[in-house]
Design an enzyme around this catalytic site. Structure first.
Site, PDB file in Angstrom:
ATOM      1  N   LYS A  95      82.140  52.614  65.076  1.00  0.00           N
ATOM      2  CA  LYS A  95      82.643  51.792  66.188  1.00  0.00           C
ATOM      3  C   LYS A  95      81.563  50.876  66.748  1.00  0.00           C
ATOM      4  CE  LYS A  95      86.892  53.962  67.226  1.00  0.00           C
ATOM      5  NZ  LYS A  95      87.735  54.804  68.063  1.00  0.00           N
TER       6      LYS A  95
ATOM      7  N   ARG B 276      87.340  62.096  63.568  1.00  0.00           N
ATOM      8  CA  ARG B 276      88.045  61.128  62.713  1.00  0.00           C
ATOM      9  C   ARG B 276      86.991  60.172  62.154  1.00  0.00           C
ATOM     10  NH1 ARG B 276      90.202  56.012  63.218  1.00  0.00           N
ATOM     11  NH2 ARG B 276      92.185  55.681  62.143  1.00  0.00           N
TER      12      ARG B 276
END
Ligand code: 9MG
Length: 272
Positions: free
Chosen positions: A219, A253
């Site tokens: 991210k 995840r």
């Protein structure tokens, strides 16, 4: 134990959810069959690397990503779910659309990963009518614009109260706790500082009494902190996954399954 369709997932060790994006930009622009075949072979690769769950998504939710129609999303994810339904691991469908949830569950998905926490009309009913697990994620705003000046008075408190309320609503509708996972939604309408507060205080979510999923892999907050572009965020992603697990996440995840499983083997050896 997480009840995930016919699967029972033992959460006494952290689990790895491998990301399978069925979007043209993620694999190939060479047409529908090539996209399906590439996604299925990537999924098998992730299973061989140790993925406990696969999260299959047909619409990117990255900031600024293009929305896709229900039909396009179905055309992307259903053939992949059908092709993997005997793969031996639970399949999660990453969608916020009730129509896609229903069709994916009928095709063999045993979990719904909803960035919208089942708030879309009919989404709750779609999961209630099944035995699928659900991940309820927090986000502020919509993917197209959510990173434009997100604001909170108290980010941890607001997100905890949102998730507490969603768990209550979802349970009251008939989804047992054993099927519910929560997720603070790193990067979804949050600044780097908001994300850091959430990661620092992740332990607090244990109070809600359901397992926690954390998605930090590659991210942009990691890119900003490590000074790396998206192709070079593996080390930062591993560090973030370990911190999340150390602070109570039951599921991470991730894109990079093998390195994450290796890192967690060390964590497990020390902690279990
Ligand atoms: C689909 N998706 C992208 N990022 C995610 C995250 O952090 N959590 C969950 N549950 N889904 C995500």
């Amino acid at each position: 134990m997480l009840h995930c369709g016919s699967f029972r997932l033992d959460l006494s060790r952290p689990l790895v959810m491998g990301i399978v994006n069925v979007t043209p930009d993620s694999f190939s622009d060479g047409g529908r069959h090539l996209l399906r075949d590439a996604a299925i072979s990537h999924a098998h690769q992730l299973i061989s690397e140790g993925a406990d769950i696969l999260d299959i998504g047909g619409e990117s939710t990255r900031p600024g990503a293009q929305a896709v129609s229900v039909q396009e999303e179905l055309d992307r994810v259903l053939p992949v779910i059908e092709g993997l339904c005997d793969a031996g691991v639970p399949l999660s469908v990453d969608t916020f659309k009730a129509e896609v949830m229903r069709a994916a569950i009928a095709a063999g998905a045993s979990m719904v990963n909803d960035i919208n926490a089942l708030q879309q009309p009919e989404a709750l009913a779609a999961v209630v009518a099944s035995n699928a697990a659900v991940c309820l994620m927090h986000k502020q705003g919509q993917p197209q614009t959510m990173q434009i000046e997100p604001e909170y008075q108290d980010v941890l408190h607001e997100i905890m109260e949102f998730l507490r309320s969603r768990v209550g609503i979802v349970e009251a509708a008939g989804i047992k706790r054993e099927r519910i996972v929560i997720d603070p939604g790193f990067g979804f309408g949050k600044t780097v500082e908001h994300n850091l507060i959430l990661l620092r205080k992740l332990h607090a979510f244990a109070e809600l009494g359901v397992p926690l999923l954390a998605g930090l892999s590659r991210k942009s907050m990691l890119g900003k902190l490590a000074g790396q572009d998206v192709e070079n965020r593996l080390s930062a992603s591993l560090a973030a996954a370990l911190i999340a697990v150390q602070r109570g996440a039951s599921i991470v995840r991730v894109h990079d399954v093998r390195p994450t499983c290796d890192a967690l083997k060390i964590w497990n050896a020390v902690n279990i």
